[in-house]
Write a protein that holds these residues in place. Structure first.
Motif, mmCIF file in Angstrom:
data_model
loop_
_atom_site.group_PDB
_atom_site.id
_atom_site.type_symbol
_atom_site.label_atom_id
_atom_site.label_comp_id
_atom_site.label_asym_id
_atom_site.label_seq_id
_atom_site.Cartn_x
_atom_site.Cartn_y
_atom_site.Cartn_z
ATOM 1 N N GLU A 1 7.182 6.152 1.744
ATOM 2 C CA GLU A 1 7.838 6.612 0.526
ATOM 3 C C GLU A 1 7.065 6.146 -0.712
ATOM 4 O OE1 GLU A 1 10.311 8.682 0.603
ATOM 5 O OE2 GLU A 1 10.364 8.608 2.800
ATOM 6 N N THR A 2 7.400 6.736 -1.853
ATOM 7 C CA THR A 2 6.663 6.443 -3.091
ATOM 8 C C THR A 2 6.793 4.984 -3.522
ATOM 9 O OG1 THR A 2 8.586 7.238 -4.345
ATOM 10 C CG2 THR A 2 6.796 8.802 -3.965
ATOM 11 N N ASP A 3 7.872 4.316 -3.127
ATOM 12 C CA ASP A 3 8.059 2.920 -3.526
ATOM 13 C C ASP A 3 7.467 1.935 -2.510
ATOM 14 O OD1 ASP A 3 9.848 3.393 -1.513
ATOM 15 O OD2 ASP A 3 11.574 2.459 -2.499
ATOM 16 N N PHE A 4 6.727 2.461 -1.522
ATOM 17 C CA PHE A 4 6.128 1.597 -0.505
ATOM 18 C C PHE A 4 5.114 0.632 -1.121
ATOM 19 C CE2 PHE A 4 2.298 0.933 2.060
ATOM 20 C CZ PHE A 4 2.813 0.221 3.133
ATOM 21 N N LYS A 5 5.165 -0.611 -0.650
ATOM 22 C CA LYS A 5 4.158 -1.604 -1.030
ATOM 23 C C LYS A 5 4.039 -2.620 0.095
ATOM 24 C CE LYS A 5 4.965 -4.891 -4.104
ATOM 25 N NZ LYS A 5 5.151 -5.618 -5.384
ATOM 26 N N ARG B 1 0.830 -8.886 1.438
ATOM 27 C CA ARG B 1 0.543 -9.970 2.369
ATOM 28 C C ARG B 1 -0.298 -11.042 1.662
ATOM 29 N NH1 ARG B 1 1.103 -8.203 7.724
ATOM 30 N NH2 ARG B 1 2.954 -6.889 7.781
ATOM 31 N N PRO B 2 0.338 -11.908 0.861
ATOM 32 C CA PRO B 2 -0.420 -12.924 0.117
ATOM 33 C C PRO B 2 -1.160 -13.910 1.016
ATOM 34 C CG PRO B 2 1.955 -13.339 -0.031
ATOM 35 C CD PRO B 2 1.783 -11.984 0.583
ATOM 36 N N GLY B 3 -0.688 -14.094 2.242
ATOM 37 C CA GLY B 3 -1.373 -14.988 3.169
ATOM 38 C C GLY B 3 -2.309 -14.271 4.115
ATOM 39 N N GLY B 4 -2.470 -12.966 3.914
ATOM 40 C CA GLY B 4 -3.310 -12.171 4.798
ATOM 41 C C GLY B 4 -2.487 -11.453 5.848
ATOM 42 N N PRO B 5 -3.039 -10.473 6.507
ATOM 43 C CA PRO B 5 -2.285 -9.692 7.506
ATOM 44 C C PRO B 5 -2.008 -10.435 8.810
ATOM 45 C CG PRO B 5 -4.544 -8.918 7.373
ATOM 46 C CD PRO B 5 -4.380 -9.913 6.267
ATOM 47 N N GLY B 6 -2.668 -11.563 9.043
ATOM 48 C CA GLY B 6 -2.406 -12.348 10.247
ATOM 49 C C GLY B 6 -3.276 -11.982 11.432
ATOM 50 N N ALA B 7 -3.915 -10.839 11.373
ATOM 51 C CA ALA B 7 -4.874 -10.379 12.375
ATOM 52 C C ALA B 7 -5.822 -9.434 11.650
ATOM 53 C CB ALA B 7 -4.164 -9.663 13.523
ATOM 54 N N TYR B 8 -6.889 -9.046 12.307
ATOM 55 C CA TYR B 8 -7.745 -8.035 11.693
ATOM 56 C C TYR B 8 -6.944 -6.745 11.566
ATOM 57 C CZ TYR B 8 -11.794 -11.055 12.285
ATOM 58 O OH TYR B 8 -12.684 -12.098 12.200
ATOM 59 N N LEU B 9 -7.093 -6.075 10.427
ATOM 60 C CA LEU B 9 -6.336 -4.855 10.162
ATOM 61 C C LEU B 9 -7.289 -3.764 9.696
ATOM 62 C CD1 LEU B 9 -3.769 -3.162 9.709
ATOM 63 C CD2 LEU B 9 -3.510 -4.307 7.480
ATOM 64 N N PHE B 10 -7.351 -2.685 10.469
ATOM 65 C CA PHE B 10 -8.166 -1.529 10.103
ATOM 66 C C PHE B 10 -7.245 -0.464 9.530
ATOM 67 C CE2 PHE B 10 -10.201 2.559 10.713
ATOM 68 C CZ PHE B 10 -11.535 2.317 10.414
ATOM 69 N N LEU B 11 -7.568 0.007 8.327
ATOM 70 C CA LEU B 11 -6.784 1.035 7.659
ATOM 71 C C LEU B 11 -7.674 2.232 7.358
ATOM 72 C CD1 LEU B 11 -5.220 -1.464 5.153
ATOM 73 C CD2 LEU B 11 -3.824 -0.149 6.740
ATOM 74 N N LEU B 12 -7.241 3.407 7.768
ATOM 75 C CA LEU B 12 -7.913 4.644 7.387
ATOM 76 C C LEU B 12 -7.029 5.311 6.338
ATOM 77 C CD1 LEU B 12 -10.385 6.418 7.974
ATOM 78 C CD2 LEU B 12 -9.002 7.635 9.674
ATOM 79 N N VAL B 13 -7.459 5.226 5.102
ATOM 80 C CA VAL B 13 -6.618 5.626 3.965
ATOM 81 C C VAL B 13 -6.691 7.137 3.777
ATOM 82 C CG1 VAL B 13 -6.204 5.295 1.507
ATOM 83 C CG2 VAL B 13 -7.029 3.383 2.906
ATOM 84 N N LYS B 14 -5.513 7.789 3.750
ATOM 85 C CA LYS B 14 -5.447 9.247 3.683
ATOM 86 C C LYS B 14 -4.853 9.776 2.380
ATOM 87 C CE LYS B 14 -5.092 10.144 8.644
ATOM 88 N NZ LYS B 14 -4.248 10.752 9.702
ATOM 89 N N SER B 15 -4.589 8.883 1.439
ATOM 90 C CA SER B 15 -4.086 9.302 0.129
ATOM 91 C C SER B 15 -4.632 8.338 -0.917
ATOM 92 C CB SER B 15 -2.552 9.306 0.119
ATOM 93 O OG SER B 15 -2.054 8.007 0.378
ATOM 94 N N GLU B 16 -4.624 8.766 -2.163
ATOM 95 C CA GLU B 16 -5.088 7.881 -3.220
ATOM 96 C C GLU B 16 -4.236 6.605 -3.208
ATOM 97 O OE1 GLU B 16 -7.753 8.695 -5.185
ATOM 98 O OE2 GLU B 16 -7.905 10.456 -3.892
ATOM 99 N N ALA B 17 -4.882 5.455 -3.328
ATOM 100 C CA ALA B 17 -4.159 4.194 -3.183
ATOM 101 C C ALA B 17 -4.720 3.125 -4.109
ATOM 102 C CB ALA B 17 -4.233 3.709 -1.741
ATOM 103 N N ILE B 18 -3.912 2.116 -4.305
ATOM 104 C CA ILE B 18 -4.335 0.936 -5.059
ATOM 105 C C ILE B 18 -4.286 -0.260 -4.122
ATOM 106 C CG2 ILE B 18 -3.787 -0.629 -6.960
ATOM 107 C CD1 ILE B 18 -2.530 1.814 -8.391
ATOM 108 N N PHE B 19 -5.383 -0.969 -4.030
ATOM 109 C CA PHE B 19 -5.477 -2.165 -3.197
ATOM 110 C C PHE B 19 -5.797 -3.367 -4.070
ATOM 111 C CE2 PHE B 19 -5.475 0.656 0.297
ATOM 112 C CZ PHE B 19 -5.421 -0.061 1.491
ATOM 113 N N LYS C 1 -0.631 7.765 -6.531
ATOM 114 C CA LYS C 1 -0.002 8.894 -7.215
ATOM 115 C C LYS C 1 1.102 9.549 -6.394
ATOM 116 C CE LYS C 1 -4.429 10.080 -9.433
ATOM 117 N NZ LYS C 1 -5.474 11.122 -9.560
ATOM 118 N N GLU C 2 1.070 9.341 -5.103
ATOM 119 C CA GLU C 2 1.985 10.054 -4.221
ATOM 120 C C GLU C 2 2.379 9.141 -3.076
ATOM 121 O OE1 GLU C 2 -1.762 12.048 -1.804
ATOM 122 O OE2 GLU C 2 -0.647 13.256 -3.243
ATOM 123 N N ASN C 3 3.072 9.691 -2.109
ATOM 124 C CA ASN C 3 3.404 8.900 -0.917
ATOM 125 C C ASN C 3 2.134 8.379 -0.268
ATOM 126 O OD1 ASN C 3 5.969 9.724 -1.501
ATOM 127 N ND2 ASN C 3 6.230 11.008 0.305
#
Length: 278
Positions: free
Chosen positions: A21-25, A28-46, A75-77
């Motif tokens: 959803e649009t309010d998703f955030k 993880r201030p301490g890190g994801p806890g394991a290696y995390l691979f993300l394939l980003v499919k929409s405009e995002a802020i990291f 900008k979107e979901n």
């Protein structure tokens, strides 16, 4: 360096084609806890190690277990594919050697192929079929190899341009096999693609795994085989229909590719044998 296809990558959780959803955030201030691979499919802020990144869709982000991170849609979901996994130091070094980057977004230009592989990995992850674990490991290795290949490619373009180029390339390759005389030379093919001759040849081999000249020869020979097997055209006529300016050149290349002369191939073809038996 030879790539190890049996990397010790243990996937703990995986998600394919997730849309939030649009309010998703994800914070993880301490890190994801394991290696995390993300394939980003929409405009995002990291935010990675407190540094802000405006991330384009068709990018990947590979986070280390203790890397502080936060990400959300711009900008979107927000949409992505993802998986958490364990990784040995040796295998991490191998990924780095291949050009895989950690803790920074990398734009790939297109993510469809990688997403398809993740879809297959996800299926094997939840499967109980025979050899599913072995297949999952091999697919994950392929995923990282394809990621490194895309990231290092010098021909990265926008997804729309890639789609247009791929459509034209597919049309061009089909013509090489179905109508060998459609294109008279490589320069004409390059003009059709809107590329320089060297740029076209690089793109062709990068896309199909063979050089355009290999396919030109293969297309001509396959067409010649069909005409020799199914028609009574003379060798000279077949040479012309397959794009050869000289009968001698055709005969020499046919013998090189098939170990038979055109006449020998015709005599051995099933069509000729059937005709003789009538």
């Amino acid at each position: 360096m030879q790539y190890n296809v049996n990397m010790n990558i243990n996937i703990g959780a995986i998600g394919y084609n997730y849309t939030h959803e649009t309010d998703f955030k994800m914070d993880r201030p301490g890190g994801p806890g394991a290696y995390l691979f993300l394939l980003v499919k929409s405009e995002a802020i990291f935010y990675i190690n407190s540094k802000r990144h405006q991330v384009k869709k068709h990018s990947y982000v590979l986070l280390q277990p203790n890397t502080p991170c936060m990400y959300k849609g711009a900008k979107e979901n927000y949409s992505d594919d993802w998986f958490y996994f364990g990784l040995t130091d040796e295998d991490k070094a191998e990924l780095l050697e291949k050009g895989i980057q950690f803790d920074t977004p990398v734009f790939l230009g297109s993510s469809d192929e990688l997403s398809s592989i993740i879809h297959q990995i996800s299926y094997e992850h939840f499967s109980a079929d025979l050899y599913h674990e072995e297949i999952k490991v091999l697919l994950t290795s392929v995923l990282f190899l394809k990621t490194a290949q895309l990231a290092r490619s010098k021909t990265i373009r926008s997804p729309d341009v890639l789609a247009t180029k791929n459509e034209k390339l597919t049309f061009l390759r089909t013509r090489l096999f179905e109508e060998p005389t459609f294109f008279s030379c490589v320069d004409q093919m390059a003009d059709f693609m809107g590329l320089s001759c060297s740029g076209f040849q690089h793109l062709y081999s990068h896309t199909f795994g063979v050089s355009v000249m290999q396919d030109v020869i293969s297309g001509r020979i396959e067409k010649a085989k069909a005409l020799l097997s199914r028609t009574n055209l003379s060798v000279s006529e077949i040479a012309q229909k397959c794009g050869y300016g000289s009968e001698f050149h055709f005969m020499r290349q046919f013998k090189k590719e098939t170990s038979l002369t055109p006449s020998e191939f015709r005599r051995s073809s099933s069509w000729t044998q059937i005709e003789k038996s009538r």
